[in-house]
Scaffold this motif. Structure first.
Motif, PDB file in Angstrom:
ATOM      1  N   GLY A 234      -3.282 -30.696  -2.529  1.00  0.00           N
ATOM      2  CA  GLY A 234      -4.416 -29.861  -2.155  1.00  0.00           C
ATOM      3  C   GLY A 234      -4.073 -28.888  -1.052  1.00  0.00           C
ATOM      4  N   THR A 235      -3.058 -29.208  -0.259  1.00  0.00           N
ATOM      5  CA  THR A 235      -2.553 -28.295   0.776  1.00  0.00           C
ATOM      6  C   THR A 235      -1.036 -28.224   0.683  1.00  0.00           C
ATOM      7  OG1 THR A 235      -4.369 -28.732   2.332  1.00  0.00           O
ATOM      8  CG2 THR A 235      -2.325 -27.857   3.253  1.00  0.00           C
ATOM      9  N   GLU A 236      -0.524 -27.009   0.554  1.00  0.00           N
ATOM     10  CA  GLU A 236       0.922 -26.791   0.499  1.00  0.00           C
ATOM     11  C   GLU A 236       1.321 -25.828   1.617  1.00  0.00           C
ATOM     12  OE1 GLU A 236       2.725 -26.228  -3.392  1.00  0.00           O
ATOM     13  OE2 GLU A 236       0.781 -26.620  -4.319  1.00  0.00           O
ATOM     14  N   CYS A 237       2.417 -26.143   2.299  1.00  0.00           N
ATOM     15  CA  CYS A 237       2.882 -25.344   3.432  1.00  0.00           C
ATOM     16  C   CYS A 237       4.337 -24.919   3.227  1.00  0.00           C
ATOM     17  CB  CYS A 237       2.784 -26.134   4.735  1.00  0.00           C
ATOM     18  SG  CYS A 237       1.113 -26.667   5.169  1.00  0.00           S
ATOM     19  N   GLU A 238       4.670 -23.779   3.785  1.00  0.00           N
ATOM     20  CA  GLU A 238       6.052 -23.298   3.807  1.00  0.00           C
ATOM     21  C   GLU A 238       6.299 -22.612   5.141  1.00  0.00           C
ATOM     22  OE1 GLU A 238       8.273 -24.007   1.651  1.00  0.00           O
ATOM     23  OE2 GLU A 238       7.011 -24.743   0.011  1.00  0.00           O
ATOM     24  N   HIS A 239       7.588 -22.454   5.477  1.00  0.00           N
ATOM     25  CA  HIS A 239       7.917 -21.781   6.729  1.00  0.00           C
ATOM     26  C   HIS A 239       9.277 -21.108   6.616  1.00  0.00           C
ATOM     27  CE1 HIS A 239      10.047 -25.633   7.198  1.00  0.00           C
ATOM     28  NE2 HIS A 239      10.884 -24.951   7.969  1.00  0.00           N
ATOM     29  N   ARG A 240       9.544 -20.184   7.511  1.00  0.00           N
ATOM     30  CA  ARG A 240      10.861 -19.578   7.638  1.00  0.00           C
ATOM     31  C   ARG A 240      10.924 -18.811   8.951  1.00  0.00           C
ATOM     32  NH1 ARG A 240      11.705 -14.222   6.872  1.00  0.00           N
ATOM     33  NH2 ARG A 240      10.070 -12.943   5.938  1.00  0.00           N
ATOM     34  N   GLU A 241      12.132 -18.510   9.386  1.00  0.00           N
ATOM     35  CA  GLU A 241      12.320 -17.693  10.575  1.00  0.00           C
ATOM     36  C   GLU A 241      12.199 -16.218  10.231  1.00  0.00           C
ATOM     37  OE1 GLU A 241      15.992 -18.476  12.511  1.00  0.00           O
ATOM     38  OE2 GLU A 241      15.451 -20.522  13.110  1.00  0.00           O
ATOM     39  N   THR A 242      11.683 -15.442  11.166  1.00  0.00           N
ATOM     40  CA  THR A 242      11.713 -13.991  10.995  1.00  0.00           C
ATOM     41  C   THR A 242      13.170 -13.529  11.093  1.00  0.00           C
ATOM     42  OG1 THR A 242      11.310 -13.743  13.364  1.00  0.00           O
ATOM     43  CG2 THR A 242       9.403 -13.609  11.912  1.00  0.00           C
ATOM     44  N   SER A 243      13.580 -12.680  10.162  1.00  0.00           N
ATOM     45  CA  SER A 243      14.996 -12.318  10.059  1.00  0.00           C
ATOM     46  C   SER A 243      15.269 -10.848  10.348  1.00  0.00           C
ATOM     47  CB  SER A 243      15.504 -12.653   8.654  1.00  0.00           C
ATOM     48  OG  SER A 243      14.733 -11.975   7.672  1.00  0.00           O
ATOM     49  N   HIS A 244      14.227 -10.064  10.667  1.00  0.00           N
ATOM     50  CA  HIS A 244      14.414  -8.644  10.962  1.00  0.00           C
ATOM     51  C   HIS A 244      13.277  -8.179  11.860  1.00  0.00           C
ATOM     52  CE1 HIS A 244      11.125  -7.532   8.218  1.00  0.00           C
ATOM     53  NE2 HIS A 244      11.604  -8.470   7.415  1.00  0.00           N
ATOM     54  N   THR A 245      13.349  -6.955  12.332  1.00  0.00           N
ATOM     55  CA  THR A 245      12.328  -6.423  13.239  1.00  0.00           C
ATOM     56  C   THR A 245      11.385  -5.445  12.538  1.00  0.00           C
ATOM     57  OG1 THR A 245      13.832  -4.670  13.955  1.00  0.00           O
ATOM     58  CG2 THR A 245      13.796  -6.697  15.262  1.00  0.00           C
ATOM     59  N   GLY A 246      11.444  -5.407  11.215  1.00  0.00           N
ATOM     60  CA  GLY A 246      10.553  -4.531  10.459  1.00  0.00           C
ATOM     61  C   GLY A 246       9.113  -5.010  10.483  1.00  0.00           C
ATOM     62  N   HIS A 247       8.249  -4.241   9.829  1.00  0.00           N
ATOM     63  CA  HIS A 247       6.816  -4.491   9.886  1.00  0.00           C
ATOM     64  C   HIS A 247       6.374  -5.617   8.950  1.00  0.00           C
ATOM     65  CE1 HIS A 247       2.619  -3.663  10.503  1.00  0.00           C
ATOM     66  NE2 HIS A 247       2.415  -3.372   9.242  1.00  0.00           N
ATOM     67  N   ILE A 248       6.955  -5.715   7.771  1.00  0.00           N
ATOM     68  CA  ILE A 248       6.494  -6.654   6.744  1.00  0.00           C
ATOM     69  C   ILE A 248       7.373  -7.890   6.695  1.00  0.00           C
ATOM     70  CG2 ILE A 248       5.981  -6.990   4.310  1.00  0.00           C
ATOM     71  CD1 ILE A 248       4.099  -5.031   5.687  1.00  0.00           C
ATOM     72  N   HIS A 249       6.748  -9.059   6.698  1.00  0.00           N
ATOM     73  CA  HIS A 249       7.468 -10.334   6.618  1.00  0.00           C
ATOM     74  C   HIS A 249       6.801 -11.179   5.531  1.00  0.00           C
ATOM     75  CE1 HIS A 249       9.723  -9.601  10.380  1.00  0.00           C
ATOM     76  NE2 HIS A 249       8.672  -8.842  10.633  1.00  0.00           N
ATOM     77  N   ASN A 250       7.553 -11.452   4.463  1.00  0.00           N
ATOM     78  CA  ASN A 250       7.010 -12.157   3.300  1.00  0.00           C
ATOM     79  C   ASN A 250       7.286 -13.645   3.375  1.00  0.00           C
ATOM     80  OD1 ASN A 250       6.024  -9.838   1.649  1.00  0.00           O
ATOM     81  ND2 ASN A 250       8.191  -9.249   1.735  1.00  0.00           N
ATOM     82  N   LEU A 251       6.329 -14.425   2.876  1.00  0.00           N
ATOM     83  CA  LEU A 251       6.488 -15.882   2.821  1.00  0.00           C
ATOM     84  C   LEU A 251       5.733 -16.395   1.595  1.00  0.00           C
ATOM     85  CD1 LEU A 251       7.520 -18.490   4.107  1.00  0.00           C
ATOM     86  CD2 LEU A 251       5.461 -18.543   5.507  1.00  0.00           C
ATOM     87  N   VAL A 252       6.450 -17.047   0.700  1.00  0.00           N
ATOM     88  CA  VAL A 252       5.838 -17.658  -0.479  1.00  0.00           C
ATOM     89  C   VAL A 252       5.351 -19.041  -0.077  1.00  0.00           C
ATOM     90  CG1 VAL A 252       6.183 -18.405  -2.849  1.00  0.00           C
ATOM     91  CG2 VAL A 252       7.345 -16.354  -2.009  1.00  0.00           C
ATOM     92  N   ALA A 253       4.044 -19.260  -0.208  1.00  0.00           N
ATOM     93  CA  ALA A 253       3.440 -20.479   0.338  1.00  0.00           C
ATOM     94  C   ALA A 253       3.147 -21.531  -0.713  1.00  0.00           C
ATOM     95  CB  ALA A 253       2.158 -20.136   1.086  1.00  0.00           C
ATOM     96  N   ARG A 254       3.646 -21.324  -1.930  1.00  0.00           N
ATOM     97  CA  ARG A 254       3.346 -22.315  -2.971  1.00  0.00           C
ATOM     98  C   ARG A 254       4.475 -22.338  -4.001  1.00  0.00           C
ATOM     99  NH1 ARG A 254       0.112 -22.743  -7.810  1.00  0.00           N
ATOM    100  NH2 ARG A 254      -0.536 -24.919  -7.937  1.00  0.00           N
TER     101      ARG A 254
END
Length: 254
Positions: A234-254
């Protein structure tokens, strides 16, 4: 000693015994009440290893579970031992989801200096094992693994200005999900939205967090919660480190 005196002394002894028993019973009840988690609740208990922290003045401790978030601070004498514990109590059921024994959570501790700026952090992601009891999150100890940073980590990368975290939520197997809650976190700051059937959810962090600017190397978390995501979770989590200084940071949470 006559019978009247014996009777009186016996009654006094009985009264004292009953009073003692009552006091003991109240003490046991109070102690048990302190230990037992309230009905309809579960806890994330962050056990934080302080051995390798260098004179931290404060800890900002955060946790997210079952679509909800909490923040607590640790100061003073609680930082003067080898470890400390912080307990977060969550509802088993809310408007979005009911907790299950495969659901995921995360917890982090941020070590702060005298000016309230982050010096280091440690985070862990885990599974709910006790849906109506305690769930232990060991923070600041062990090796760096997929679901744990291990000991406290420092971040010395350049600043990221006004980052947007785009949370991707693949729903090809759940095409009619309604009331799906998305929670994201970076540098101790939470943002959340409740959505319907949306694949990409943007979160703009346009303010500097209270514990310091967002930097390359900071950890991003995102969780999605809904009863319709079951099974498996019912709840799924993901994480990662920021790898650049750009504006957009993507994370697939499922």
């Amino acid at each position: 000693m006559n019978k009247f005196q014996i009777h009186n002394e016996t009654m006094i002894l009985l009264a004292l015994a009953m009073a003692g028993f009552l006091i003991l019973s109240l003490f046991v009840f109070a102690s048990s009440t302190h230990r037992v988690i309230a009905a309809g609740k579960f806890t994330i208990d962050a056990r934080i290893n302080l051995k390798k922290l260098d004179n931290a003045q404060k800890l900002k401790v955060i946790a997210s579970a079952n679509g909800d978030t909490q923040v607590k601070n640790v100061t003073g004498n609680d930082l003067n031992s080898k470890s400390t514990s912080v307990s977060f109590e969550f509802n088993e059921k809310n408007d979005i989801v009911s907790v299950g024994d495969r659901d995921e959570y995360f917890a982090c501790a941020y070590a702060l200096n005298g000016t309230n700026q982050m010096e280091s952090y440690s985070c862990v992601e885990g599974n709910i094992e006790n849906t109506n009891g305690k769930n232990i999150a060991n923070i600041g100890s062990g090796k760096r693994l997929t679901l744990s940073t291990g000991s406290f980590q420092t971040v010395d990368g350049p600043e990221i200005m006004n980052p947007t975290i785009r949370v991707w939520i693949p729903l090809s197997d759940r095409k009619d999900v309604n009331d799906l809650k998305v929670v994201t976190m970076i540098k101790g700051e939470f943002e959340s939205k409740t959505i319907n059937n949306t694949i990409i959810v943007p979160f703009e962090f346009d303010k500097t967090p209270e514990i310091g600017a967002i930097q390359k190397g900071d950890l991003i978390f995102a969780c999605v919660s809904a009863d319709e995501l079951n099974p498996p979770e019912g709840t799924e989590c993901e994480h990662r480190e920021t790898s650049h200084t750009g504006h957009i940071h993507n994370l697939v949470a499922r």
